[in-house]
Motif scaffolding. Structure first.
Motif, mmCIF file in Angstrom:
data_model
loop_
_atom_site.group_PDB
_atom_site.id
_atom_site.type_symbol
_atom_site.label_atom_id
_atom_site.label_comp_id
_atom_site.label_asym_id
_atom_site.label_seq_id
_atom_site.Cartn_x
_atom_site.Cartn_y
_atom_site.Cartn_z
ATOM 1 N N LEU A 2 0.844 -1.172 0.000
ATOM 2 C CA LEU A 2 0.000 0.000 0.000
ATOM 3 C C LEU A 2 0.885 1.229 0.000
ATOM 4 O O LEU A 2 1.826 1.325 0.760
ATOM 5 N N PRO A 55 -6.230 -1.384 -1.137
ATOM 6 C CA PRO A 55 -5.268 -2.486 -1.224
ATOM 7 C C PRO A 55 -5.670 -3.530 -2.262
ATOM 8 O O PRO A 55 -6.855 -3.777 -2.489
ATOM 9 N N ASP A 58 -1.412 -9.298 -3.563
ATOM 10 C CA ASP A 58 -0.316 -9.777 -4.394
ATOM 11 C C ASP A 58 -0.569 -11.253 -4.689
ATOM 12 O O ASP A 58 -0.732 -12.052 -3.749
ATOM 13 N N GLU A 108 -0.652 -7.763 2.795
ATOM 14 C CA GLU A 108 -1.595 -6.656 2.635
ATOM 15 C C GLU A 108 -2.579 -6.586 3.804
ATOM 16 O O GLU A 108 -2.975 -5.503 4.231
ATOM 17 N N GLU A 111 -0.568 -5.311 6.914
ATOM 18 C CA GLU A 111 -0.250 -3.880 6.794
ATOM 19 C C GLU A 111 -1.461 -3.015 7.112
ATOM 20 O O GLU A 111 -1.379 -2.086 7.930
ATOM 21 N N TYR A 133 4.582 -7.117 9.182
ATOM 22 C CA TYR A 133 4.543 -6.729 7.768
ATOM 23 C C TYR A 133 5.948 -6.551 7.211
ATOM 24 O O TYR A 133 6.255 -7.013 6.100
ATOM 25 N N THR A 137 7.707 -8.717 4.068
ATOM 26 C CA THR A 137 7.983 -8.051 2.792
ATOM 27 C C THR A 137 9.389 -7.489 2.655
ATOM 28 O O THR A 137 9.827 -7.200 1.556
#
Length: 263
Positions: A2, A55, A58, A108, A111, A133, A137
């Motif tokens: 995001l 959002p 992925d 996502e 987050e 998060y 990532t």
């Protein structure tokens, strides 16, 4: 991932909805007598820009998940994102709480849940989700928000550690500037406003095309000048913000409180 939307958070419009920070700022040195600004220091605190685009999942994070479940998760996540953008943080939380527990590996979800907790002033829970998060990532884009959670909890050494990681990661200019503002705020919380000023003065003070993060930097620096009694620089700083965006936070009130300086 995001991404922040420039211009989304223009001040502490939601300050009354969240608990007061646990660590209070030290009292500023006494300067020449003048009218006091209407906002208390804690209310003037500039939080990192955290408003986001809706959002999107992925595909890599939901690989192997049945298509129907992916679609249901995407729909619920989008609903939570719309609530977040509309500042219906309680509604977003209701959607995200069960999702965050069930989909611990979906970045996502973690987050947006962390950012929602942050906007509700639940600093400890927010920091845990944003830490998770980052682990998922290796992204640094939410490190300024994580640092501000630590600052709100009085974990000022952790703020410095996050700032060190962020500045060595060479992120985009907006993320770097937001992190710089939080790190400077932590220094001021420690009673080191001069060090905070030096940190902000090393930021992008003279951009050709000022963006939201530049205005936030200028405002934070002018606020620190005011706190240490450097009224001339404070006036210039707030005036510079007002010249670019007259409606930015309470900048005109701050200038009125400082007066013209003629006397």
């Amino acid at each position: 991932m995001l991404r922040p939307i420039p211009g989304a958070d223009r001040g502490d419009a939601y300050a009354a909805k969240v608990p007061e920070r646990q660590n209070r700022r030290p009292e500023p040195p006494q300067g020449p007598q003048r009218a006091k600004p209407s906002a208390a220091p804690a209310q003037r605190r500039r939080r990192p820009n955290v408003r986001l685009e809706l959002p999107q999942l992925d595909p890599a994070s939901v690989r192997g998940m049945p298509t129907s479940e992916q679609e249901r998760l995407a729909r619920r996540l989008r609903d939570a994102g719309e609530d977040f953008l509309a500042e219906r943080f309680g509604d977003a939380l209701s959607i995200l709480r069960p999702l965050a527990s069930r989909y611990a590996a979906v970045a996502e979800v973690q987050e947006l849940y962390g950012l929602t907790l942050y906007r509700l002033g639940r600093w400890t829970a927010a920091s845990h989700r944003l830490e998770h998060y980052e682990t998922l990532t290796r992204s640094v884009d939410q490190l300024p928000v994580l640092a501000d959670c630590y600052r709100a909890l009085g974990r000022l050494n952790d703020v410095q550690e996050v700032w060190d990681r962020l500045r060595h990661a060479d992120p985009d200019a907006q993320t770097m500037t937001e992190g710089r503002i939080v790190a400077a705020g932590a220094l001021a919380d420690e009673g080191r406003p001069r060090d905070a000023i030096r940190l902000l003065e090393a930021g992008p003070l003279r951009p050709k095309r000022p963006g939201e993060h530049h205005l936030r930097l200028w405002y934070a620096l002018a606020d620190l000048y005011d706190r240490v009694g450097d009224l001339q620089r404070a006036r210039r700083g707030f005036a510079r913000v007002a010249d670019v965006e007259p409606g930015f936070v309470d900048v005109h009130d701050r200038l009125a409180a400082l007066g013209t300086g003629d006397g």
